[in-house]
Design a protein around this motif. Structure first.
Motif, PDB file in Angstrom:
ATOM      1  N   TRP A 153       0.828  -1.208   0.000  1.00  0.00           N
ATOM      2  CA  TRP A 153       0.000   0.000   0.000  1.00  0.00           C
ATOM      3  C   TRP A 153       0.864   1.260   0.000  1.00  0.00           C
ATOM      4  CZ3 TRP A 153      -4.192   2.492  -1.016  1.00  0.00           C
ATOM      5  CH2 TRP A 153      -4.537   3.661  -0.329  1.00  0.00           C
ATOM      6  N   ASN A 154       1.887   1.298   0.852  1.00  0.00           N
ATOM      7  CA  ASN A 154       2.704   2.496   0.960  1.00  0.00           C
ATOM      8  C   ASN A 154       3.678   2.666  -0.206  1.00  0.00           C
ATOM      9  OD1 ASN A 154       2.175   4.003   3.644  1.00  0.00           O
ATOM     10  ND2 ASN A 154       2.162   1.850   4.234  1.00  0.00           N
ATOM     11  N   ASP A 155       3.922   1.597  -0.952  1.00  0.00           N
ATOM     12  CA  ASP A 155       4.789   1.701  -2.123  1.00  0.00           C
ATOM     13  C   ASP A 155       4.047   2.219  -3.353  1.00  0.00           C
ATOM     14  OD1 ASP A 155       7.017   0.857  -0.762  1.00  0.00           O
ATOM     15  OD2 ASP A 155       6.908  -1.227  -1.437  1.00  0.00           O
ATOM     16  N   LEU A 156       2.726   2.256  -3.310  1.00  0.00           N
ATOM     17  CA  LEU A 156       1.956   2.779  -4.435  1.00  0.00           C
ATOM     18  C   LEU A 156       2.207   4.271  -4.609  1.00  0.00           C
ATOM     19  CD1 LEU A 156      -1.551   1.121  -3.856  1.00  0.00           C
ATOM     20  CD2 LEU A 156       0.112   0.497  -5.617  1.00  0.00           C
ATOM     21  N   SER A 157       2.140   4.729  -5.852  1.00  0.00           N
ATOM     22  CA  SER A 157       2.200   6.170  -6.089  1.00  0.00           C
ATOM     23  C   SER A 157       0.921   6.795  -5.548  1.00  0.00           C
ATOM     24  CB  SER A 157       2.327   6.454  -7.582  1.00  0.00           C
ATOM     25  OG  SER A 157       1.138   6.059  -8.265  1.00  0.00           O
ATOM     26  N   THR A 212     -17.898   6.445   0.539  1.00  0.00           N
ATOM     27  CA  THR A 212     -17.405   7.703  -0.006  1.00  0.00           C
ATOM     28  C   THR A 212     -15.962   7.889   0.439  1.00  0.00           C
ATOM     29  OG1 THR A 212     -19.594   8.720   0.087  1.00  0.00           O
ATOM     30  CG2 THR A 212     -17.717  10.200  -0.070  1.00  0.00           C
ATOM     31  N   VAL A 213     -15.076   8.196  -0.492  1.00  0.00           N
ATOM     32  CA  VAL A 213     -13.691   8.474  -0.131  1.00  0.00           C
ATOM     33  C   VAL A 213     -13.621   9.853   0.513  1.00  0.00           C
ATOM     34  CG1 VAL A 213     -11.333   8.793  -0.945  1.00  0.00           C
ATOM     35  CG2 VAL A 213     -12.766   7.041  -1.977  1.00  0.00           C
ATOM     36  N   VAL A 214     -13.097   9.901   1.729  1.00  0.00           N
ATOM     37  CA  VAL A 214     -12.934  11.177   2.427  1.00  0.00           C
ATOM     38  C   VAL A 214     -11.617  11.816   2.044  1.00  0.00           C
ATOM     39  CG1 VAL A 214     -12.731  12.259   4.697  1.00  0.00           C
ATOM     40  CG2 VAL A 214     -14.385  10.420   4.342  1.00  0.00           C
ATOM     41  N   GLY A 215     -10.601  10.983   1.852  1.00  0.00           N
ATOM     42  CA  GLY A 215      -9.311  11.516   1.448  1.00  0.00           C
ATOM     43  C   GLY A 215      -8.162  10.597   1.805  1.00  0.00           C
ATOM     44  N   LEU A 216      -6.981  10.938   1.302  1.00  0.00           N
ATOM     45  CA  LEU A 216      -5.744  10.241   1.625  1.00  0.00           C
ATOM     46  C   LEU A 216      -4.794  11.243   2.253  1.00  0.00           C
ATOM     47  CD1 LEU A 216      -6.953   8.438  -0.779  1.00  0.00           C
ATOM     48  CD2 LEU A 216      -4.600   7.703  -1.140  1.00  0.00           C
ATOM     49  N   LYS A 217      -4.063  10.812   3.258  1.00  0.00           N
ATOM     50  CA  LYS A 217      -3.093  11.698   3.883  1.00  0.00           C
ATOM     51  C   LYS A 217      -1.937  10.882   4.434  1.00  0.00           C
ATOM     52  CE  LYS A 217      -5.460  11.816   8.392  1.00  0.00           C
ATOM     53  NZ  LYS A 217      -6.038  12.693   9.432  1.00  0.00           N
ATOM     54  N   GLY A 274      -1.161   8.608  -7.086  1.00  0.00           N
ATOM     55  CA  GLY A 274      -2.232   8.412  -8.061  1.00  0.00           C
ATOM     56  C   GLY A 274      -2.821   7.021  -7.997  1.00  0.00           C
ATOM     57  N   ALA A 275      -1.949   6.014  -7.915  1.00  0.00           N
ATOM     58  CA  ALA A 275      -2.424   4.628  -7.857  1.00  0.00           C
ATOM     59  C   ALA A 275      -3.181   4.371  -6.561  1.00  0.00           C
ATOM     60  CB  ALA A 275      -1.242   3.671  -7.981  1.00  0.00           C
ATOM     61  N   ALA A 276      -2.702   4.948  -5.457  1.00  0.00           N
ATOM     62  CA  ALA A 276      -3.384   4.779  -4.172  1.00  0.00           C
ATOM     63  C   ALA A 276      -4.765   5.426  -4.214  1.00  0.00           C
ATOM     64  CB  ALA A 276      -2.555   5.385  -3.052  1.00  0.00           C
ATOM     65  N   GLY A 277      -4.848   6.584  -4.838  1.00  0.00           N
ATOM     66  CA  GLY A 277      -6.135   7.252  -4.957  1.00  0.00           C
ATOM     67  C   GLY A 277      -7.118   6.448  -5.781  1.00  0.00           C
ATOM     68  N   ARG A 278      -6.626   5.865  -6.875  1.00  0.00           N
ATOM     69  CA  ARG A 278      -7.509   5.048  -7.710  1.00  0.00           C
ATOM     70  C   ARG A 278      -7.972   3.799  -6.963  1.00  0.00           C
ATOM     71  NH1 ARG A 278      -3.691   6.836 -11.480  1.00  0.00           N
ATOM     72  NH2 ARG A 278      -2.442   4.931 -11.329  1.00  0.00           N
ATOM     73  N   MET A 279      -7.061   3.168  -6.217  1.00  0.00           N
ATOM     74  CA  MET A 279      -7.456   1.986  -5.465  1.00  0.00           C
ATOM     75  C   MET A 279      -8.479   2.342  -4.384  1.00  0.00           C
ATOM     76  SD  MET A 279      -5.163  -0.799  -3.337  1.00  0.00           S
ATOM     77  CE  MET A 279      -4.566  -1.605  -4.831  1.00  0.00           C
ATOM     78  N   TYR A 306       3.639   8.471  13.259  1.00  0.00           N
ATOM     79  CA  TYR A 306       3.366   8.169  14.663  1.00  0.00           C
ATOM     80  C   TYR A 306       4.599   7.513  15.263  1.00  0.00           C
ATOM     81  CZ  TYR A 306       0.946   6.488  18.849  1.00  0.00           C
ATOM     82  OH  TYR A 306       0.574   6.254  20.145  1.00  0.00           O
ATOM     83  N   VAL A 307       5.151   8.136  16.291  1.00  0.00           N
ATOM     84  CA  VAL A 307       6.352   7.688  17.014  1.00  0.00           C
ATOM     85  C   VAL A 307       7.409   7.107  16.067  1.00  0.00           C
ATOM     86  CG1 VAL A 307       5.220   7.361  19.223  1.00  0.00           C
ATOM     87  CG2 VAL A 307       5.246   5.466  17.618  1.00  0.00           C
ATOM     88  N   GLY A 308       7.761   7.889  15.064  1.00  0.00           N
ATOM     89  CA  GLY A 308       8.864   7.531  14.180  1.00  0.00           C
ATOM     90  C   GLY A 308       8.512   6.668  12.993  1.00  0.00           C
ATOM     91  N   ARG A 309       7.259   6.283  12.837  1.00  0.00           N
ATOM     92  CA  ARG A 309       6.838   5.478  11.691  1.00  0.00           C
ATOM     93  C   ARG A 309       5.866   6.293  10.841  1.00  0.00           C
ATOM     94  NH1 ARG A 309       4.091   0.411  14.020  1.00  0.00           N
ATOM     95  NH2 ARG A 309       4.378  -0.431  11.919  1.00  0.00           N
ATOM     96  N   SER A 310       5.888   6.038   9.535  1.00  0.00           N
ATOM     97  CA  SER A 310       5.021   6.794   8.637  1.00  0.00           C
ATOM     98  C   SER A 310       4.113   5.842   7.863  1.00  0.00           C
ATOM     99  CB  SER A 310       5.854   7.629   7.658  1.00  0.00           C
ATOM    100  OG  SER A 310       6.723   6.805   6.895  1.00  0.00           O
ATOM    101  N   HIS A 311       2.993   6.387   7.389  1.00  0.00           N
ATOM    102  CA  HIS A 311       1.987   5.571   6.715  1.00  0.00           C
ATOM    103  C   HIS A 311       1.066   6.485   5.921  1.00  0.00           C
ATOM    104  CE1 HIS A 311      -0.934   2.409   5.999  1.00  0.00           C
ATOM    105  NE2 HIS A 311      -1.874   3.064   6.672  1.00  0.00           N
ATOM    106  N   ARG A 312       0.531   5.960   4.818  1.00  0.00           N
ATOM    107  CA  ARG A 312      -0.492   6.672   4.054  1.00  0.00           C
ATOM    108  C   ARG A 312      -1.863   6.171   4.509  1.00  0.00           C
ATOM    109  NH1 ARG A 312       0.389   4.915  -1.056  1.00  0.00           N
ATOM    110  NH2 ARG A 312       1.440   6.758  -1.895  1.00  0.00           N
ATOM    111  N   VAL A 313      -2.668   7.056   5.033  1.00  0.00           N
ATOM    112  CA  VAL A 313      -3.992   6.701   5.537  1.00  0.00           C
ATOM    113  C   VAL A 313      -5.049   7.033   4.500  1.00  0.00           C
ATOM    114  CG1 VAL A 313      -5.749   7.201   7.287  1.00  0.00           C
ATOM    115  CG2 VAL A 313      -3.348   7.017   7.948  1.00  0.00           C
TER     116      VAL A 313
END
Length: 314
Positions: free
Chosen positions: A11-15, A33-38, A17-22, A42-49
């Motif tokens: 999931w986090n390796d997606l671009s 309904t898609v609210v958004g991606l951001k 654009g690809a994450a938005g489409r998925m 958190y405590v030194g780790r990152s993620h696309r929500v």
């Protein structure tokens, strides 16, 4: 690739654009309904929500994998404050050595196959029903209380009505709560096409793969209980973007009737059992077997039945 097979790295390796489409594909498939991606940290780790809305309930995409759940107390190295707090509690209540106690109060280490899923951002009480500000029950409450509401931000009636006000005294949120059993609460979720998390799913949702005692690390304050701290890592949304495991009074039920997570109903803190024991109730793998069994018994009761709804990905 099936959505349920989506892992954290994939999931986090997606671009973007690809994450938005998925995310949009997932929403279309599940009537969301898609609210958004951001991007979050958190405590030194990152993620696309990725956030979704379903009839006013917000969900976050939680990726899958094969995580190690549970906790091995042999690797816990308490700081001096934690050790001193526990020593005081152990002396007063006749508790075993710290590592033995932590082991007894956390689930065992295990590896679990976990599919990707959508999990509610906030705890949800299926016994609650939202009300409009002009609902007759709300208007009747306002008429009966009159000037007594001056300066009050939240008012609860004996009949299970909860009304929240803004600074001008206008109703901003109202809800009615009915008493219900565990079975009725689970049936209430099922009636709207949802279910509660399993105990394994709850741990994965809370800890997001962190191997530490708490989702933020092994440390905790030594001069107060969780509710004494209005800010801190326990108050922040976790790596998946979930507000979870923040208050021991707000424990959550799971699909296993006798297993509650995220707290112990406040029984440890309200009894003044000690600061470390109070914080331990927020450990990701915390399990109070006696409380869970009592909660599920005929003698058990609760002012609310909190759940963490799940939408399975097809």
């Amino acid at each position: 690739m099936p959505y349920a097979d989506l892992s954290f790295d994939q999931w986090n390796d997606l671009s973007d654009g690809a994450a938005g489409r998925m995310a949009q594909e997932i929403a279309d498939r599940h009537s969301l309904t898609v609210v958004g991606l951001k991007n979050t940290a958190y405590v030194g780790r990152s993620h696309r929500v990725a956030l979704f809305d379903r009839d006013g309930v917000r969900f976050a995409l939680v990726p899958g994998g094969r995580p190690a759940l549970g906790y091995d107390a042999a690797r816990f190295q308490p700081d001096p404050g934690q050790a001193a707090s526990y020593a005081d509690s152990a002396s007063e209540y006749g508790l075993p050595p710290l590592a033995e106690y932590v082991d007894a109060m956390t689930s065992p280490v295990r590896s679990v196959e976990m599919p990707a899923m959508l999990i509610a951002v906030e705890a949800f009480d299926p016994c609650e029903a939202p009300l409009a500000p002009d609902d007759p029950r709300v208007l009747e409450l306002l008429a009966s209380t009159g000037d007594r509401l001056g300066g009050v931000s939240t008012f609860r009636s004996a009949g299970g009505l909860k009304v929240e006000f803004d600074q001008t005294g206008q109703v901003v949120r109202a809800q009615a709560t009915r008493e219900a059993s565990y079975d009725e609460a689970m049936a209430g979720l099922a009636s709207i096409g949802l279910r509660a998390t399993t105990a394994d799913e709850w741990e994965w949702a809370c800890g997001a793969g962190a191997a530490t005692l708490f989702r933020w690390g092994d440390d905790c304050p030594n001069d107060g209980y969780p509710f004494d701290y209005k800010t801190g890592p326990h108050r922040r949304k976790n790596l998946w973007g979930l507000a979870i495991g923040q208050d021991p009074y707000r424990h959550e039920t799971t699909t296993e009737r006798t297993i509650v997570c995220g707290g112990d109903g406040g029984s440890t803190t309200c009894g003044g059992s000690g600061f470390f024991l109070g914080w331990l109730t927020l450990a990701t793998a915390y399990r109070d077997k006696e409380f869970g069994q009592w909660q599920a018994s005929d003698d058990g009761y609760a002012d609310e039945i909190l759940t963490r709804p799940v939408i399975e990905l097809s």
